[in-house]
Design a protein around this motif. Structure first.
Motif, mmCIF file in Angstrom:
data_model
loop_
_atom_site.group_PDB
_atom_site.id
_atom_site.type_symbol
_atom_site.label_atom_id
_atom_site.label_comp_id
_atom_site.label_asym_id
_atom_site.label_seq_id
_atom_site.Cartn_x
_atom_site.Cartn_y
_atom_site.Cartn_z
ATOM 1 N N PRO A 54 0.819 -1.252 -0.136
ATOM 2 C CA PRO A 54 0.013 0.035 -0.082
ATOM 3 C C PRO A 54 0.887 1.139 -0.146
ATOM 4 O O PRO A 54 1.957 1.198 0.510
ATOM 5 C CB PRO A 54 -0.743 -0.076 1.232
ATOM 6 C CG PRO A 54 0.001 -0.812 2.208
ATOM 7 C CD PRO A 54 0.792 -1.963 1.181
ATOM 8 N N LEU A 55 0.351 2.290 -0.678
ATOM 9 C CA LEU A 55 1.019 3.572 -0.665
ATOM 10 C C LEU A 55 0.805 4.333 0.603
ATOM 11 O O LEU A 55 1.481 5.075 1.068
ATOM 12 C CB LEU A 55 0.576 4.453 -1.901
ATOM 13 C CG LEU A 55 1.679 5.461 -2.400
ATOM 14 C CD1 LEU A 55 2.983 4.935 -2.548
ATOM 15 C CD2 LEU A 55 0.868 6.199 -3.602
ATOM 16 N N TYR A 56 -0.486 4.252 1.187
ATOM 17 C CA TYR A 56 -0.648 4.776 2.551
ATOM 18 C C TYR A 56 -1.744 3.705 3.319
ATOM 19 O O TYR A 56 -2.192 2.633 2.911
ATOM 20 C CB TYR A 56 -1.923 5.678 2.137
ATOM 21 C CG TYR A 56 -1.555 6.987 1.037
ATOM 22 C CD1 TYR A 56 -0.768 8.077 1.677
ATOM 23 C CD2 TYR A 56 -1.830 6.713 -0.332
ATOM 24 C CE1 TYR A 56 -0.338 9.057 0.518
ATOM 25 C CE2 TYR A 56 -1.491 7.582 -1.130
ATOM 26 C CZ TYR A 56 -0.661 8.930 -0.656
ATOM 27 O OH TYR A 56 -0.283 9.633 -1.749
ATOM 28 N N PHE A 57 -1.477 4.060 4.709
ATOM 29 C CA PHE A 57 -1.858 3.376 5.921
ATOM 30 C C PHE A 57 -3.028 4.028 6.067
ATOM 31 O O PHE A 57 -3.008 5.327 6.487
ATOM 32 C CB PHE A 57 -1.133 3.109 6.878
ATOM 33 C CG PHE A 57 -0.009 2.238 6.502
ATOM 34 C CD1 PHE A 57 -0.157 0.850 6.073
ATOM 35 C CD2 PHE A 57 1.591 2.170 6.735
ATOM 36 C CE1 PHE A 57 0.875 -0.262 5.623
ATOM 37 C CE2 PHE A 57 2.369 1.536 6.423
ATOM 38 C CZ PHE A 57 2.092 0.301 6.026
ATOM 39 N N ILE A 58 -4.295 3.490 6.632
ATOM 40 C CA ILE A 58 -5.181 4.223 7.324
ATOM 41 C C ILE A 58 -5.513 3.500 8.517
ATOM 42 O O ILE A 58 -5.863 2.150 8.333
ATOM 43 C CB ILE A 58 -6.510 4.200 6.614
ATOM 44 C CG1 ILE A 58 -6.139 5.226 5.302
ATOM 45 C CG2 ILE A 58 -7.697 4.759 7.452
ATOM 46 C CD1 ILE A 58 -7.548 5.311 4.364
ATOM 47 N N VAL A 59 -5.448 3.766 9.654
ATOM 48 C CA VAL A 59 -5.622 3.042 11.009
ATOM 49 C C VAL A 59 -6.709 3.644 11.542
ATOM 50 O O VAL A 59 -6.829 4.694 11.766
ATOM 51 C CB VAL A 59 -4.227 3.018 11.760
ATOM 52 C CG1 VAL A 59 -3.961 4.540 12.183
ATOM 53 C CG2 VAL A 59 -4.619 2.239 13.107
ATOM 54 N N ALA A 60 -7.622 2.940 12.091
ATOM 55 C CA ALA A 60 -8.784 3.097 12.823
ATOM 56 C C ALA A 60 -8.453 2.418 14.241
ATOM 57 O O ALA A 60 -8.494 1.245 14.562
ATOM 58 C CB ALA A 60 -10.008 2.286 12.450
ATOM 59 N N ALA A 61 -8.365 3.278 15.145
ATOM 60 C CA ALA A 61 -7.821 3.057 16.920
ATOM 61 C C ALA A 61 -8.835 3.615 17.896
ATOM 62 O O ALA A 61 -9.529 4.528 17.472
ATOM 63 C CB ALA A 61 -6.339 3.654 16.875
ATOM 64 N N SER A 62 -8.939 2.653 18.906
ATOM 65 C CA SER A 62 -9.800 3.072 19.904
ATOM 66 C C SER A 62 -9.297 2.495 21.301
ATOM 67 O O SER A 62 -8.476 1.577 21.291
ATOM 68 C CB SER A 62 -11.293 2.901 19.498
ATOM 69 O OG SER A 62 -12.129 2.983 20.445
ATOM 70 N N ARG A 63 -9.830 2.670 22.314
ATOM 71 C CA ARG A 63 -9.747 2.335 23.467
ATOM 72 C C ARG A 63 -10.995 1.054 23.522
ATOM 73 O O ARG A 63 -10.937 0.221 24.713
ATOM 74 C CB ARG A 63 -10.055 3.137 24.469
ATOM 75 C CG ARG A 63 -9.078 4.166 24.724
ATOM 76 C CD ARG A 63 -9.326 5.075 25.849
ATOM 77 N NE ARG A 63 -8.424 6.520 25.758
ATOM 78 C CZ ARG A 63 -8.665 7.480 24.951
ATOM 79 N NH1 ARG A 63 -10.022 7.737 24.510
ATOM 80 N NH2 ARG A 63 -7.877 8.396 25.083
ATOM 81 N N SER A 64 -12.021 1.335 22.735
ATOM 82 C CA SER A 64 -13.197 0.138 22.909
ATOM 83 C C SER A 64 -13.387 -0.518 21.460
ATOM 84 O O SER A 64 -13.504 -0.331 20.580
ATOM 85 C CB SER A 64 -14.350 1.056 22.794
ATOM 86 O OG SER A 64 -15.477 0.277 22.800
ATOM 87 N N ARG A 65 -13.269 -2.090 21.738
ATOM 88 C CA ARG A 65 -13.481 -3.041 20.808
ATOM 89 C C ARG A 65 -14.606 -2.776 19.995
ATOM 90 O O ARG A 65 -14.901 -2.934 18.787
ATOM 91 C CB ARG A 65 -13.122 -4.448 21.296
ATOM 92 C CG ARG A 65 -13.195 -5.328 20.125
ATOM 93 C CD ARG A 65 -12.803 -5.109 18.792
ATOM 94 N NE ARG A 65 -11.188 -5.201 18.734
ATOM 95 C CZ ARG A 65 -10.608 -4.894 17.980
ATOM 96 N NH1 ARG A 65 -10.989 -4.433 16.484
ATOM 97 N NH2 ARG A 65 -9.176 -4.959 17.944
ATOM 98 N N GLU A 66 -15.719 -2.590 20.938
ATOM 99 C CA GLU A 66 -17.131 -2.629 20.378
ATOM 100 C C GLU A 66 -17.190 -1.335 19.454
ATOM 101 O O GLU A 66 -17.935 -1.458 18.272
ATOM 102 C CB GLU A 66 -17.963 -2.405 21.443
ATOM 103 C CG GLU A 66 -18.236 -3.404 22.631
ATOM 104 C CD GLU A 66 -17.430 -3.753 23.370
ATOM 105 O OE1 GLU A 66 -16.361 -2.903 23.656
ATOM 106 O OE2 GLU A 66 -16.971 -4.847 24.047
ATOM 107 N N ALA A 67 -16.606 -0.180 19.812
ATOM 108 C CA ALA A 67 -16.592 1.068 18.792
ATOM 109 C C ALA A 67 -15.866 0.669 17.560
ATOM 110 O O ALA A 67 -16.570 1.090 16.552
ATOM 111 C CB ALA A 67 -15.792 2.156 19.346
#
Length: 350
Positions: free
Chosen positions: A217-230
């Protein structure tokens, strides 16, 4: 809009042509799935087009940017959107209360700043306990290393493990996505009914060897949280941005036609250069022949000059000899006169 806020070469402005618009618009369309019913902050919002897109589904959106010029423009351009506001502030000091947003979005920001840890700290601070961060960053391995490319606007690019460590320290749970602009053949049912998406990536040389994930991939997009449910609330899905006008494909065709034309012109130029080389070789041969004739004539002139000088020397030598003889004759005549003088005086000679 491009006339009001100039394209700097890095900050994207709607209306800017090229591959850049596909990359930027796609990230915000991707984020809009996460924005539904949420309080959103768009950090480094720039012109404001992405904040406006997110506001379609969000409870409210705050766009933040360090550029007062960009914020002034965004406020004018999107003034009609009631649930959207813009504030001028650095990304390391967001003008928001603790735990005040459900979704923090920041695309292509972190590589532009030196205080990266402080930036992520600030994003984590404004997120609610079950809030989600969507952060994109160039993949240094592909974006710079393998392409031998340097972006003058980037302060510090990150490898995947560096970005992962930076985010995980503040937000321990994450789901990763990969982005790369490319040509895709998409086959999908006309009316999808919960069907799972499939991405098949192959190489021309070995089309039978397929990968079911986007490699390199040329770019990374990370979805991060303290909540797995979110995180799990938005099911990861394949997202494809399709240009109805086929701009990229048409541009590719145009470039290929230009290359073909340029190739023909190059061949014609090579032929012309070949003809000119032949003419130059012929002219050079004529020049060499003329130079030989000139050299031969010069040699003849030098020989004639030497002969003339020799003749002039002989003449000069004869003149000297004649003068010497004349002096001898004059001397003899003088002695005769002195011998005759007594006889003349006696009247015996005249």
């Amino acid at each position: 809009m491009t006339g009001e806020l100039p394209f700097t070469g890095e900050r994207f402005v709607p209306g800017t042509a090229g591959e850049i618009w596909v990359e930027h618009w796609h990230r915000y369309h991707f984020a809009s799935r996460w924005a539904a019913g949420r309080r959103v902050v768009d950090v480094a919002c720039g012109e404001g087009y992405g904040s406006a897109l997110l506001a379609r589904n969000a409870v409210g959106v705050t766009g933040v940017d360090i550029s007062q010029q960009a914020i002034d423009h965004a406020r004018r351009a999107y003034a009609a959107i009631a649930n959207l506001e813009f504030k001028c502030a650095p990304c390391t000091a967001l003008p928001l209360a603790d735990a005040s947003v459900d979704l923090a979005v920041s695309f292509e920001t972190i590589e532009h700043i030196g205080e990266q840890a402080r930036f992520v700290d600030e994003l984590a601070r404004v997120l609610a306990p079950d809030g989600v961060l969507l952060l994109s960053c160039p993949n240094k391995l592909e974006y710079s290393d393998r392409r031998g490319y340097r972006n003058e606007f980037h302060v510090r690019e990150l490898y995947r493990e560096e970005l992962e460590a930076l985010v995980r320290e503040r937000l321990p749970l994450s789901t990763w996505f990969a982005q790369r602009p490319s040509f895709f053949s998409v086959i999908a049912p006309e009316k999808p009914a919960g069907a799972h998406a499939q991405l098949v990536e192959v190489e021309e040389a070995t089309p039978q060897d397929a990968r079911e994930a986007l490699s390199r991939p040329l770019y990374f997009i990370v979805a991060a949280s303290r909540s797995r449910e979110a995180l799990d609330a938005v099911v990861p899905a394949l997202s494809v941005l399709s240009d109805r006008d086929d701009w990229v494909h048409h541009d590719y065709e145009k470039v290929m036609r230009m290359l073909e034309t340029a190739g023909g012109q190059l061949e014609a130029l090579k032929a012309e250069v070949g003809h000119r080389d032949a003419d130059i070789s012929k002219l050079a041969e004529e020049i060499r022949s003329a130079q030989g004739a000139v050299a031969q004539a010069s040699e003849g002139l030098r020989a004639e000059q030497a002969a003339r000088i020799a003749r002039e020397g002989e003449i000069a030598a004869r003149d000297v000899a004649l003068a010497e003889k004349q002096r001898e004759l004059d001397a003899r005549r003088g002695w005769r006169w002195w011998l005759k003088l007594p006889l003349v005086r006696l009247g015996l000679m005249r």
